[in-house]
Write an enzyme that holds these catalytic residues in place. Structure first.
Site, short mmCIF file in Angstrom:
data_model
loop_
_atom_site.label_atom_id
_atom_site.label_comp_id
_atom_site.label_asym_id
_atom_site.label_seq_id
_atom_site.Cartn_x
_atom_site.Cartn_y
_atom_site.Cartn_z
N CYS A 143 106.16 55.38 -73.58
CA CYS A 143 105.22 54.45 -73.86
C CYS A 143 105.43 53.06 -73.34
O CYS A 143 105.87 52.94 -72.27
CB CYS A 143 104.94 54.48 -75.52
SG CYS A 143 103.39 53.71 -76.13
N HIS B 216 102.36 59.79 -75.57
CA HIS B 216 103.25 60.26 -76.45
C HIS B 216 103.70 61.69 -76.30
O HIS B 216 103.04 62.36 -77.06
CB HIS B 216 103.28 59.78 -77.89
CG HIS B 216 103.48 58.20 -78.16
ND1 HIS B 216 104.62 57.88 -78.63
CD2 HIS B 216 102.52 57.37 -78.05
CE1 HIS B 216 104.37 56.55 -78.72
NE2 HIS B 216 103.22 56.16 -78.20
N GLU C 263 105.60 63.60 -77.50
CA GLU C 263 106.26 64.16 -78.55
C GLU C 263 104.96 64.44 -79.76
O GLU C 263 104.87 64.78 -80.65
CB GLU C 263 107.27 63.14 -79.33
CG GLU C 263 106.94 62.02 -80.18
CD GLU C 263 106.65 60.92 -79.14
OE1 GLU C 263 106.50 60.86 -77.85
OE2 GLU C 263 106.49 59.77 -79.47
#
Lengths: 211, 252
Positions: A79, A185, A187
């Site tokens: 990011c 992102h 994750e």
């Protein structure tokens, strides 16, 4: 061991947990020496580009990251962490970045052909792979989760591995040599996100085995 | 292409999901983590947890819930309810939530939006607005305290102010439509969505898959939230997405 750069920008919990689920050993640190010793570095970040660079500079972490990049060990920016790898951002700026990759970070104009669109670019968007890379090993194009108001123009950068389209051509995965960046992102991006992180961890393992 | 998001909302009280899914073969239908995983597998794009605990003990439990969910799930989630200060935001976000949603506290103290946005970034701050049409005003009015207290603010003005103060998203609940299952309030949703440049989540009134489509097309919403329709299996996230795909709405 994966070093996660902790410089007070953003939530490191989610990315740590994602690494745990993948069975990776990691540590969080803001200490230059320990981070230099890591097998690979993860540079997360949310917030403003200028604030992030100020913090990295104050702590001497900018130089550390540049030095780390030169060792050839894998480094992944996520990011804002990806944007920091580039030369400059117009966010509250212009502000100088780490200049490890060529390109500029600019704000989504919010209008296209006189019609307005929403900024931030928030939500799930499809990836389009544009270049072969070991980070894309065994993965298929799918959706990933983005939240950002500034972007690296894919049309202007030769380091783009995957792009996404949101009124502009957004650089979604970038990379050169041992350096990688993801604008979304991983994750928080379900299956594909975890696979991409896993590939990064494998790059770290491979590099470690060579040494 | 950016897709439209479908967001199930879970009410959590003292760490347990209330109004939870009673139909599925879950070991524990009150376990927030198990329900979160269930919706993730169905293709939910995001989740919202609304903490309706009345006690401070319950609030503390919420932090544990957030940690557990964040450990298990790789999709974004928002936590709302009982967040009244920057400290509250820190507790929830540091425990692993991606966003916090501010409602009454933001109306009482709008500066809280600026503080949160400056500290964590706009992407972490959702401003939840409960709105009801006011005949005398000829427009929608903001309510707080779970819809009990009318406020001297027009919903459109408040949405614009929230965006200017640094909200990253608006979670818009129509009190007129909520619980009716006759569809989202499309004129309200559209009015707010056109007034601000940040994403708007439509909430209140979903009764079937077609209602989601209307929210995205006529209502110009960026995301749509629903609770009971999913919990009571009137439809599933999968079914809604399949319908939207067939209707040409882009979904994940």
């Amino acid at each position: 061991m994966i070093g996660i750069v902790d410089y007070g920008m953003g939530n490191l919990f989610s990315v740590s947990k994602a690494l745990e689920r993948l069975g990776a050993d990691y540590f969080l640190s803001g200490d230059k020496a320990s981070l230099m010793d890591a097998d690979a570095l993860l540079l997360p970040g949310v917030g403003s580009f200028r604030d992030a660079m100020e913090k990295l500079n104050e702590e001497g972490l900018s130089e550390m990251i540049q030095e780390f990049a030169a060792t050839g060990k894998p480094l992944l920016g996520i990011c804002l962490g990806m944007q920091l790898l580039f030369e400059e951002s117009e966010e509250n700026g212009p502000a100088k970045g780490l200049a490890l990759l060529p390109g500029r970070v600019r704000r989504f104009p919010g209008t296209k052909k006189d019609s307005a669109y929403k900024v931030p670019h928030m939500g799930w968007n499809g990836l389009e792979f544009v270049k072969e890379s070991s980070i894309l090993k065994n993965v298929q194009e799918d959706y990933v989760y983005f939240v950002h108001s500034y972007y690296v123009d894919a049309a202007e950068s030769e380091v783009v591995i995957a792009k996404a389209s949101y009124n502009e051509d957004v650089a979604a995965i970038v990379g050169r040599d041992n350096l990688y960046g993801m604008q979304f992102h991983p994750e928080k991006s379900s299956k594909l996100g975890m696979e991409l992180l896993k590939n990064f961890l494998e790059l770290a393992e491979e590099r470690k085995a060579v040494q | 292409m950016l897709t439209k998001r479908i967001i199930p909302c879970l009410d959590v009280k003292e760490g347990r999901v209330v109004k939870g899914i009673q139909f599925v073969q879950l070991r524990d239908a009150g376990d927030p983590v198990e329900l979160a995983r269930f919706y993730d597998e169905q293709g939910a794009d995001e989740l919202v947890f609304l903490d309706i605990s009345a006690s401070s003990e319950g609030r503390k439990t919420m932090v544990e819930v957030v940690k557990a969910v964040a450990s298990e799930l790789a999709i974004p989630f928002t936590v709302g309810g009982g967040i009244n200060s920057l400290e509250d935001m820190k507790r929830i976000l540091r425990a692993g939530a991606d966003k916090v949603s501010l409602n009454t506290a933001a109306v009482m103290n709008p500066e809280l939006i600026n503080e949160g946005s400056n500290f964590f970034g706009a992407q972490c701050i959702v401003v939840a607005i409960d709105a009801k049409y006011d005949e005398d005003w000829g427009t929608w009015r903001v309510y707080t305290h779970g819809g009990r207290t009318p406020v001297d603010k027009r919903a459109i003005d408040w949405a614009i102010e929230a965006a200017e103060r640094g909200a990253g998203e608006i979670l818009l609940t129509s009190m007129d439509s909520d619980g009716e299952k006759k569809g989202y309030d499309l004129s309200l949703t559209r009015a707010i969505s056109e007034a601000v440049s940040i994403p708007v989540i439509a909430s209140g009134g979903a009764g079937n898959a077609a209602h989601f489509k209307d929210a995205f097309t006529e209502g110009k919403a960026d995301a749509a939230l629903a609770a009971s329709i999913f919990h009571y299996k009137e439809t599933s996230v999968e079914e809604v997405k399949q319908f939207l795909r067939e209707e040409g709405v882009s979904v994940r």
